[in-house]
Design a protein around this motif. Structure first.
Motif, mmCIF file in Angstrom:
data_model
loop_
_atom_site.group_PDB
_atom_site.id
_atom_site.type_symbol
_atom_site.label_atom_id
_atom_site.label_comp_id
_atom_site.label_asym_id
_atom_site.label_seq_id
_atom_site.Cartn_x
_atom_site.Cartn_y
_atom_site.Cartn_z
ATOM 1 N N VAL A 79 0.835 -1.204 0.000
ATOM 2 C CA VAL A 79 0.000 0.000 0.000
ATOM 3 C C VAL A 79 0.872 1.258 0.000
ATOM 4 C CG1 VAL A 79 -1.678 1.327 1.332
ATOM 5 C CG2 VAL A 79 -1.994 -1.129 1.040
ATOM 6 N N VAL A 80 1.952 1.239 0.767
ATOM 7 C CA VAL A 80 2.875 2.377 0.797
ATOM 8 C C VAL A 80 3.442 2.637 -0.602
ATOM 9 C CG1 VAL A 80 5.133 3.158 1.622
ATOM 10 C CG2 VAL A 80 3.498 2.177 3.229
ATOM 11 N N LEU A 81 3.861 1.579 -1.287
ATOM 12 C CA LEU A 81 4.410 1.737 -2.631
ATOM 13 C C LEU A 81 3.385 2.322 -3.596
ATOM 14 C CD1 LEU A 81 6.434 -1.601 -2.955
ATOM 15 C CD2 LEU A 81 7.370 0.703 -2.800
ATOM 16 N N MET A 82 2.119 1.890 -3.473
ATOM 17 C CA MET A 82 1.080 2.416 -4.351
ATOM 18 C C MET A 82 0.788 3.878 -4.064
ATOM 19 S SD MET A 82 -1.671 -0.681 -4.957
ATOM 20 C CE MET A 82 -2.124 -0.861 -3.246
ATOM 21 N N LEU A 83 0.642 4.227 -2.782
ATOM 22 C CA LEU A 83 0.306 5.602 -2.427
ATOM 23 C C LEU A 83 1.437 6.577 -2.765
ATOM 24 C CD1 LEU A 83 -1.589 5.209 0.968
ATOM 25 C CD2 LEU A 83 -2.533 5.616 -1.302
ATOM 26 N N ARG A 84 2.655 6.095 -2.780
ATOM 27 C CA ARG A 84 3.781 6.955 -3.133
ATOM 28 C C ARG A 84 4.025 7.013 -4.636
ATOM 29 N NH1 ARG A 84 8.207 5.476 1.645
ATOM 30 N NH2 ARG A 84 7.090 6.551 3.345
ATOM 31 N N GLY A 85 3.181 6.338 -5.402
ATOM 32 C CA GLY A 85 3.310 6.388 -6.848
ATOM 33 C C GLY A 85 4.432 5.544 -7.403
ATOM 34 N N ARG A 86 4.935 4.603 -6.636
ATOM 35 C CA ARG A 86 6.042 3.766 -7.091
ATOM 36 C C ARG A 86 5.573 2.426 -7.658
ATOM 37 N NH1 ARG A 86 10.232 3.452 -2.272
ATOM 38 N NH2 ARG A 86 11.304 2.146 -3.821
#
Length: 202
Positions: A56-63
């Motif tokens: 989820v962190v990777l998705m929210l950071r656009g990565r």
């Protein structure tokens, strides 16, 4: 730009896992704490298995982008956003990963290599057996280990196959392919992962 980055980080800290004491996390099944998400390279090559929170962190950071979401339709929620529970995500930018020729021997990997069938009789396997027993100099390697049913394992004990008149169904060997490093490391493979894992994942 700085404000946007801070906003996303703030949202992430409020996307609680199932073991959180925050009431917003009560909707999440507790099994999510143990589940993993398949992380794909930009080329759709499997890289690793990460926690749901990390995904989820990777998705929210656009990565990374969502490729497959959990079939339950559940979402992780905060006051500002809702994110579908991912099962497969894909990095937006390609990362180069050094090739590892050898695959670590694990119970999960060996069971998948042998398709969960006993190397001696072909029945469903529940244990791992050393073809040449370790008490008689056998090594703990892919070439000397097979999946085994409990009955064959018990009957064989510390004897050699030649002493029993047994033969192996197939000659054990180390699996090949990048995806095997992941298969050997993860106990539970989500069905959505299979299409990315190569023929050896079936």
């Amino acid at each position: 730009m700085t404000h946007r980055s801070h906003s996303k980080t703030h949202q992430v800290t409020h996307l609680h896992g199932p073991d959180s004491s925050d009431p917003e996390a009560e909707h999440a099944p507790r099994t999510w704490a143990r589940r993993r998400v398949l992380l794909l390279n930009a080329t759709y090559e499997p890289l690793s298995a990460v926690t749901i929170r990390r995904a989820v962190v990777l998705m929210l950071r656009g990565r990374a982008d969502l490729v497959h979401a959990d079939e339950s339709g559940e979402a992780l929620r905060s006051a500002a956003t809702a994110v579908p529970v991912p099962t497969v995500i894909r990095l937006r930018q390609y990362v180069r990963v050094p090739y590892r020729a050898s695959v670590p021997l694990t119970r999960a990997g060996l069971m998948r290599r042998d398709r969960f069938r006993c190397g001696y009789c072909g029945r469903p396997a529940t244990t791992i057996d050393h073809v040449v027993p370790r008490s008689r100099g056998g090594a703990h390697t892919w070439e000397n280990c097979v999946a085994s049913c409990a009955s064959c394992n018990h009957r064989k004990a510390d004897r050699l196959l030649s002493e029993l008149g047994w033969t192996l169904r197939t000659r054990p060997a180390a699996p090949k392919g990048r995806h095997w490093g992941l298969l050997a490391a993860v106990e539970d493979i989500d069905p959505a992962w299979i299409r990315y894992m190569g023929a050896g994942a079936a």
